[in-house]
Design a protein around this motif. Sequence first.
Motif, short mmCIF file in Angstrom:
data_model
loop_
_atom_site.label_atom_id
_atom_site.label_comp_id
_atom_site.label_asym_id
_atom_site.label_seq_id
_atom_site.Cartn_x
_atom_site.Cartn_y
_atom_site.Cartn_z
N GLY A 1 0.87 -1.16 0.12
CA GLY A 1 -0.13 -0.01 -0.12
C GLY A 1 0.77 1.19 -0.01
O GLY A 1 2.10 1.18 0.04
N SER A 2 0.21 2.24 0.21
CA SER A 2 0.87 3.76 0.09
C SER A 2 0.79 4.28 1.28
O SER A 2 -0.40 4.18 2.08
N SER A 3 1.91 4.77 2.16
CA SER A 3 1.64 5.17 3.57
C SER A 3 2.11 6.79 3.41
O SER A 3 2.44 7.25 4.46
N GLN A 53 -12.90 -5.18 11.93
CA GLN A 53 -14.15 -5.31 11.53
C GLN A 53 -14.37 -4.47 10.32
O GLN A 53 -13.97 -3.28 10.18
N ILE A 54 -15.62 -4.70 9.68
CA ILE A 54 -15.95 -3.97 8.62
C ILE A 54 -17.36 -3.38 9.00
O ILE A 54 -18.35 -3.90 9.35
N GLN A 61 -11.98 -1.09 9.69
CA GLN A 61 -11.60 -0.39 10.93
C GLN A 61 -10.49 -1.41 11.73
O GLN A 61 -10.86 -2.75 11.92
N ILE A 62 -9.41 -1.09 11.91
CA ILE A 62 -8.39 -1.78 12.65
C ILE A 62 -8.19 -1.10 13.78
O ILE A 62 -7.84 0.25 13.89
N VAL A 72 -8.30 3.62 16.53
CA VAL A 72 -8.98 3.00 15.31
C VAL A 72 -8.60 3.70 13.82
O VAL A 72 -8.69 4.88 13.95
N MET A 73 -7.94 2.70 13.04
CA MET A 73 -7.58 3.33 11.94
C MET A 73 -8.78 2.88 10.94
O MET A 73 -9.33 1.66 11.05
N ILE A 74 -9.36 3.72 9.92
CA ILE A 74 -10.35 3.60 9.19
C ILE A 74 -10.13 3.61 7.90
O ILE A 74 -9.53 4.75 7.40
N PHE A 75 -10.25 2.63 6.84
CA PHE A 75 -9.83 2.67 5.80
C PHE A 75 -10.92 2.52 4.64
O PHE A 75 -12.04 1.84 5.01
#
Length: 81
Positions: A1-3, A53-54, A61-62, A72-75
Amino acid sequence: GSSGCNRYFASYTLEDEQLKFGVAGRTQMACPEDIMKQEDQFLSALERSQNFQINSEGQLQITYKTDEESGVMIFTPNQSE
């Protein structure tokens, strides 16, 4: 991925709702110091993921916990046209 500046890669394991990443590797592009700091924080959080979770909006959400913080990181899925 891209950070943010570099591309990153990492191994992962998935069991039930636990998502664990290995140590992340990345390319070595030079970027402004504030972007590099943000990138370090992101990769540190990713390596210390605890579960996922999705959500109802289809976002990943991680949850993570580092020595400095937890959160929480949200993608959001990439919406190609």
